[in-house]
Each structure stands twice: as C-alpha cells, then as structure tokens.
Design a protein around this motif. Sequence first.
Motif, PDB file in Angstrom:
ATOM      1  N   ALA A 249       2.455  -0.063   5.461  1.00 24.39           N
ATOM      2  CA  ALA A 249       3.564  -0.895   6.176  1.00 24.39           C
ATOM      3  C   ALA A 249       4.525   0.310   6.537  1.00 24.39           C
ATOM      4  N   LEU A 250       4.778   1.200   5.533  1.00 28.99           N
ATOM      5  CA  LEU A 250       5.719   2.433   5.644  1.00 28.99           C
ATOM      6  C   LEU A 250       5.423   3.269   6.931  1.00 28.99           C
TER       7      LEU A 250
ATOM      8  N   SER B  88      -1.476   7.927   4.785  1.00 32.52           N
ATOM      9  CA  SER B  88      -0.701   6.713   4.234  1.00 32.52           C
ATOM     10  C   SER B  88      -1.673   5.854   3.250  1.00 32.52           C
TER      11      SER B  88
ATOM     12  N   ILE C 216      -1.025  -2.727  -7.003  1.00 28.74           N
ATOM     13  CA  ILE C 216      -0.018  -2.368  -6.522  1.00 28.74           C
ATOM     14  C   ILE C 216       1.303  -2.032  -7.665  1.00 28.74           C
TER      15      ILE C 216
ATOM     16  N   ILE D 113      -1.448   5.298  -0.543  1.00 28.16           N
ATOM     17  CA  ILE D 113      -0.587   4.433  -1.105  1.00 28.16           C
ATOM     18  C   ILE D 113      -1.138   3.211  -0.838  1.00 28.16           C
TER      19      ILE D 113
ATOM     20  N   ILE E  43       1.097  -0.251   0.690  1.00 33.27           N
ATOM     21  CA  ILE E  43       2.458   0.153   0.908  1.00 33.27           C
ATOM     22  C   ILE E  43       2.529   1.032   2.252  1.00 33.27           C
TER      23      ILE E  43
ATOM     24  N   LEU F 162       3.330   1.517  -8.500  1.00 29.49           N
ATOM     25  CA  LEU F 162       4.722   1.165  -8.615  1.00 29.49           C
ATOM     26  C   LEU F 162       4.909   2.197 -10.070  1.00 29.49           C
TER      27      LEU F 162
END
Length: 367
Positions: A258-259, A249, A313, A252, A255, A317
């Motif tokens: 959190a996922l 994780s 961020i 990323i 993000i 994206l």
Amino acid sequence: MFEYVRSWYQRKFSDPHSVTLLLLLVAAFAILYFFGNLLMPALVAVVVAYLLDWPVARLQRLGLSRLLATVVVMALFCSLVIGSLFGIGPVLWQQTSNLVQEAPTMLEQGKHYLLHLPIDYPTLISPEQVRSVVSSVESKAVELGQTLVSFSLTSLKDMAAWLIYLILVPLLIFFMLKDKAQLVQSMSSLLPKQRRLIHQVWIEMNQQIMNYIRGKVFEIVIVGGVSFVVFTIFDLRYAALLGVLVGFSVLIPFIGAALVTIPVAAVALFQFGLGSEFWSVLVAYGIIQALDGNVLVPLLFSEAVDLNPVFIIVAVLFFGGLWGFWGVFFAIPLASLVRALINAWSSSADEPHQSMPKALVEEMNND
C-alpha cells in the motif's frame, strides 16, 4: 482469580525445562533490546549466514569440504554484491537525484489536480476540504525533506562505521559458515541440562527461519525484477528505482504494497496525466501485487508461514516498533516463535511431545 493464576503458574512452570526456556527468552530479549545496536554487525552476519548456509550444504553433498564450500559460496556472494553495487547503484543514485529535483514540480501538479476537484465535483468535495488536504500534504512534504537532510548528515557522520561493517560482516559470515558445527556445539554447552523445550523450539524455528530468509530474498528479486520489466515496457520514468522500491516493499507484509503504491501512482500521474496509460500502469501494478500475494507467497512460504493475517499485521506493528527495520523483517518468524513457545509451554512434562509435529518428534528422538 489469584488461585487460578497460581494453579496456571504451577501447571506451566513446575517443569524446570519451562523455567529454563523462560529465562533464556528473557535474557535474549534483554540483550537484543539494550545492546541491539552494538550487536548489529553480528545480527546482519547471522541473517546472511542463514541465507548462504543452503548453498554451502549443497556443495558439501557434492563432495566438497566445508572450508572449500564456504570459500566458493563467499566468493560468489561477494562478487554478486560488488557487481550489483557498481552496476545498479549508479543508476539508482541518478534516478533518485532526478526524482528529488522533480518532486516540487510533481507536488505542484498534484496540488493543481486537487484544487480542480471542487470545480469538477462541486456536490462531493468542497474547497475547504481541498485546502485542508493540500495544507496537510505540504506540511508532510516539509517534514519529509527535513528527515532526508537529517538522515544524509547522520549517514556522513557514520561513514567510518559503515566502512568497518564492510570488513567485519564478511569475516563474521565466513567464520559462521565455516565453523557452524563448532559454534552450535559451543552455544549448546552454555545451556543448562534442562533444555528439552529449548531444543523443541529450536528444531521448530531453525528450518522456518532459514526458509523464510531464503524465500524473502527470492521474493524481493522476483517482484522487483518483474516490476522493473513492466515499468520499462510502459516507458515509466524511474523504472529501476520504482522496481527496487516495489521489491523491498514485500518486507512489510500487506502494508508495504500500500505504501509503495503512492510513489508509483505519483510518477505515473506526473508523466501520463489521467489518461489510459496512467490507469494501465496501475492495473499492471495491481496484477503484480495480486500474483505476489496469491501465487508467489504461498509457493515460497508454504512451510514457513502459517499465520492469520491479523497476527502478521500485529507482529509487524509490535516488533517493528521495538527493533525498526529488523523487527519488520523478522516479524513473521518472531510471530512463529511466539506460537512455538506457546506450543512448547502447552506440552506437559509427562507428555512432552504430544503437541509437536511428528517430524520434530523423530528428530528429537534421533538426537
């Protein structure tokens, strides 16, 4: 407005070095965008070669030749990969299969908790809101199951390609490490003579990419290993699988943490309910993430990452949308590359080194 654009263009691109840098950037972007899938083995080999170049250089300083150092490092790396594959792979496969089998039961238990929320908190949550959430979760679960089935079928079809990669990638890594100087010289000979800004950007980015890849691998291993140990202490089911998920994780920024909280919380809730053990697992997981973000990341990436979280961020994206996994993995170096390009174009032709760090100026002058 037109005059402003024309003056800006003349100021920034009147220097042939700036035009050369722009053309190289456009060509590299086009090649990666249109032929990235075909070049994937080479790109993977470049990433691993960056990772292994550090131990090869250390062995050279101890007196070994480049060839012998490369052979030793490649042997150790292949042994580590094969040992991990046969040591951890079966455990992860077994835990993944068990988790997939228990997923419907976990969804039903989660649905049970949600349906009781209007009874426990009638003034805050209505039955209609709960039914809407349950319906949305069920539809997403169906889509996820279909995606997993489609992915498994595609993987079976591409099994021959994976077998070819298992042969080609190690060979590419070996020759990239062994013939690094010759390859760099050959690539340099293909560039035009007006390459001062290319050299400036290369010097700034080369060490950053090496530090980033090495630091990211260390971060994955440390965070994943600590998570596995903590989950094992709490006797949490699927500890190895969840530890691997938590480790990867970190690829990323912001993000990913959190996922991966969703599967960790779901497994803990299914196993312990809403008791003290459930909250203990979440608190321990939160401490791991806090230590990762505030201690480990500054320690590993103090020289490789100096970007505002907003830019990171946005880079995740943008580049993730362009190139998927590898765009996410290299989001921070690519954002740093954009900054290096801006610094390079901001330097005037008369004072080419004014915006460069002192160390970079000295290295360019030495070259």
